[in-house]
Design a protein around this motif. Sequence first.
Motif, PDB file in Angstrom:
ATOM      1  N   GLY A   6      49.282  31.567  41.661  1.00  0.00           N
ATOM      2  CA  GLY A   6      49.861  30.306  41.180  1.00  0.00           C
ATOM      3  C   GLY A   6      49.372  29.043  41.647  1.00  0.00           C
ATOM      4  N   GLU A   7      50.034  28.007  41.511  1.00  0.00           N
ATOM      5  CA  GLU A   7      49.534  26.493  41.709  1.00  0.00           C
ATOM      6  C   GLU A   7      50.481  25.872  42.937  1.00  0.00           C
ATOM      7  N   GLY A   8      49.747  25.360  43.665  1.00  0.00           N
ATOM      8  CA  GLY A   8      50.769  24.526  44.852  1.00  0.00           C
ATOM      9  C   GLY A   8      50.026  23.324  45.276  1.00  0.00           C
ATOM     10  N   LEU A   9      50.341  22.678  46.239  1.00  0.00           N
ATOM     11  CA  LEU A   9      49.780  21.349  46.618  1.00  0.00           C
ATOM     12  C   LEU A   9      48.410  21.928  47.246  1.00  0.00           C
ATOM     13  N   GLY A  10      47.298  21.629  46.951  1.00  0.00           N
ATOM     14  CA  GLY A  10      46.219  22.032  47.467  1.00  0.00           C
ATOM     15  C   GLY A  10      46.051  23.524  47.244  1.00  0.00           C
TER      16      GLY A  10
ATOM     17  N   VAL B 237      36.075  49.612  54.953  1.00  0.00           N
ATOM     18  CA  VAL B 237      35.780  48.284  54.165  1.00  0.00           C
ATOM     19  C   VAL B 237      36.721  47.284  54.410  1.00  0.00           C
ATOM     20  N   PRO B 238      36.348  46.086  54.650  1.00  0.00           N
ATOM     21  CA  PRO B 238      37.329  45.060  54.787  1.00  0.00           C
ATOM     22  C   PRO B 238      38.031  44.691  53.387  1.00  0.00           C
ATOM     23  N   VAL B 239      39.442  44.321  53.726  1.00  0.00           N
ATOM     24  CA  VAL B 239      40.298  44.071  52.397  1.00  0.00           C
ATOM     25  C   VAL B 239      40.419  42.613  52.717  1.00  0.00           C
ATOM     26  N   TRP B 240      40.059  41.958  51.577  1.00  0.00           N
ATOM     27  CA  TRP B 240      40.261  40.358  51.459  1.00  0.00           C
ATOM     28  C   TRP B 240      41.627  40.031  50.495  1.00  0.00           C
ATOM     29  N   VAL B 241      42.461  39.657  50.929  1.00  0.00           N
ATOM     30  CA  VAL B 241      43.935  39.453  50.200  1.00  0.00           C
ATOM     31  C   VAL B 241      44.021  38.180  49.239  1.00  0.00           C
ATOM     32  N   PHE B 242      44.002  38.231  48.286  1.00  0.00           N
ATOM     33  CA  PHE B 242      44.132  36.824  47.303  1.00  0.00           C
ATOM     34  C   PHE B 242      45.386  37.055  46.645  1.00  0.00           C
ATOM     35  N   HIS B 243      45.821  35.851  45.820  1.00  0.00           N
ATOM     36  CA  HIS B 243      46.772  35.827  44.729  1.00  0.00           C
ATOM     37  C   HIS B 243      48.074  35.671  45.493  1.00  0.00           C
ATOM     38  N   VAL B 244      48.410  35.543  46.658  1.00  0.00           N
ATOM     39  CA  VAL B 244      49.804  35.289  47.232  1.00  0.00           C
ATOM     40  C   VAL B 244      50.398  34.191  46.438  1.00  0.00           C
ATOM     41  N   LYS B 245      51.534  34.198  46.028  1.00  0.00           N
ATOM     42  CA  LYS B 245      52.479  33.264  45.453  1.00  0.00           C
ATOM     43  C   LYS B 245      52.526  31.935  46.326  1.00  0.00           C
ATOM     44  N   PRO B 246      52.312  30.721  45.917  1.00  0.00           N
ATOM     45  CA  PRO B 246      52.238  29.762  46.840  1.00  0.00           C
ATOM     46  C   PRO B 246      53.718  29.438  47.442  1.00  0.00           C
ATOM     47  N   GLN B 247      54.736  29.573  46.757  1.00  0.00           N
ATOM     48  CA  GLN B 247      56.056  29.526  46.970  1.00  0.00           C
ATOM     49  C   GLN B 247      56.663  30.615  48.225  1.00  0.00           C
TER      50      GLN B 247
ATOM     51  N   VAL C 104      36.768  44.581  49.647  1.00  0.00           N
ATOM     52  CA  VAL C 104      37.610  44.869  48.553  1.00  0.00           C
ATOM     53  C   VAL C 104      38.708  43.600  48.377  1.00  0.00           C
ATOM     54  N   ILE C 105      38.743  42.943  47.401  1.00  0.00           N
ATOM     55  CA  ILE C 105      39.179  41.599  47.000  1.00  0.00           C
ATOM     56  C   ILE C 105      40.565  42.301  46.332  1.00  0.00           C
ATOM     57  N   LEU C 106      41.668  42.193  47.072  1.00  0.00           N
ATOM     58  CA  LEU C 106      43.008  42.819  46.567  1.00  0.00           C
ATOM     59  C   LEU C 106      44.104  41.807  46.586  1.00  0.00           C
ATOM     60  N   GLU C 107      44.854  42.066  45.352  1.00  0.00           N
ATOM     61  CA  GLU C 107      45.872  41.081  45.159  1.00  0.00           C
ATOM     62  C   GLU C 107      47.346  41.434  46.080  1.00  0.00           C
ATOM     63  N   CYS C 108      47.889  40.321  46.483  1.00  0.00           N
ATOM     64  CA  CYS C 108      49.192  40.506  47.004  1.00  0.00           C
ATOM     65  C   CYS C 108      49.881  39.380  46.520  1.00  0.00           C
ATOM     66  N   ALA C 109      51.141  39.477  45.774  1.00  0.00           N
ATOM     67  CA  ALA C 109      51.928  38.455  45.289  1.00  0.00           C
ATOM     68  C   ALA C 109      53.019  37.982  46.012  1.00  0.00           C
TER      69      ALA C 109
END
Length: 253
Positions: free
Chosen positions: A11-15, A215-225, A179-184
Amino acid sequence: MKIRVLGAFGGEGLGQRPSAFLVNDRLLIDGGSVTGALTVPEQLEIEWALVSHSHLDHIAGLAYLTETLACRGTRRPVTLASLEPVVDALRSAVFNNVLWPDFAQVPESCPVVKYRSLVEGAEQRVGDLWVTPVPVTHTVPAAGFILHDGETGLIYSGDTGPTRALWEAARGLHGLRAVILECAFPNRLDRLAEVARHMTPALIQRELEKLPADVPVWVFHVKPQFFEETAEELSRIDSGRVTIIEQDKTYSL
Ligand SMILES: [Zn+2]
Ligand SMILES: [Zn+2]
């Protein structure tokens, strides 16, 4: 393989920008934010976008990117590639002359969007990479992608709840480096994560058993809130493998 993180969030947050990754300067994996992270000359270099699914936090930047390409009179279109239902959604729900111009027809002399439907589960050439799209578990048709350059491989989950097909498709892949893995959401919102088909730190903990070992797991997609809370829970996953991917950083694999 060089991965530049244009947007690391769900999502979008400041920066904090929505999800997008630039591979070797030419290929996007998702386009939640593109123009807010790149100069115009850098935008003009982009030839491909692998689109995991049609949700705004993965495609909003493609709208502004295509506008840049159209206004700058580029001679080179960007090809939006994914599984067929995702491509259909982009065509019918986004670049439909209602939400945004149909840039597959505009400008008339040299349209700036092309579409390519990828073959599910098959390794195919996209630019100078090999790409395997695999359906994952989300609320709309969605793909994860396995990318390989001949030496080095990468798995990108897109948005997904617990899944199996993606990890099975990558089994035995040589040179797999990340592995680029989501977490929300944080763990207390596990019901919401289940309904919205997303991961929580607790689900990632369980998912690790299915992933290729070591294999390293890089988490993306955390919700800014919920960033602080989710990051704290992710830091407690006791594997040494899980880190949050850093926006604006370039990773070399
Ligand atoms: Zn998303
Ligand atoms: Zn989504």
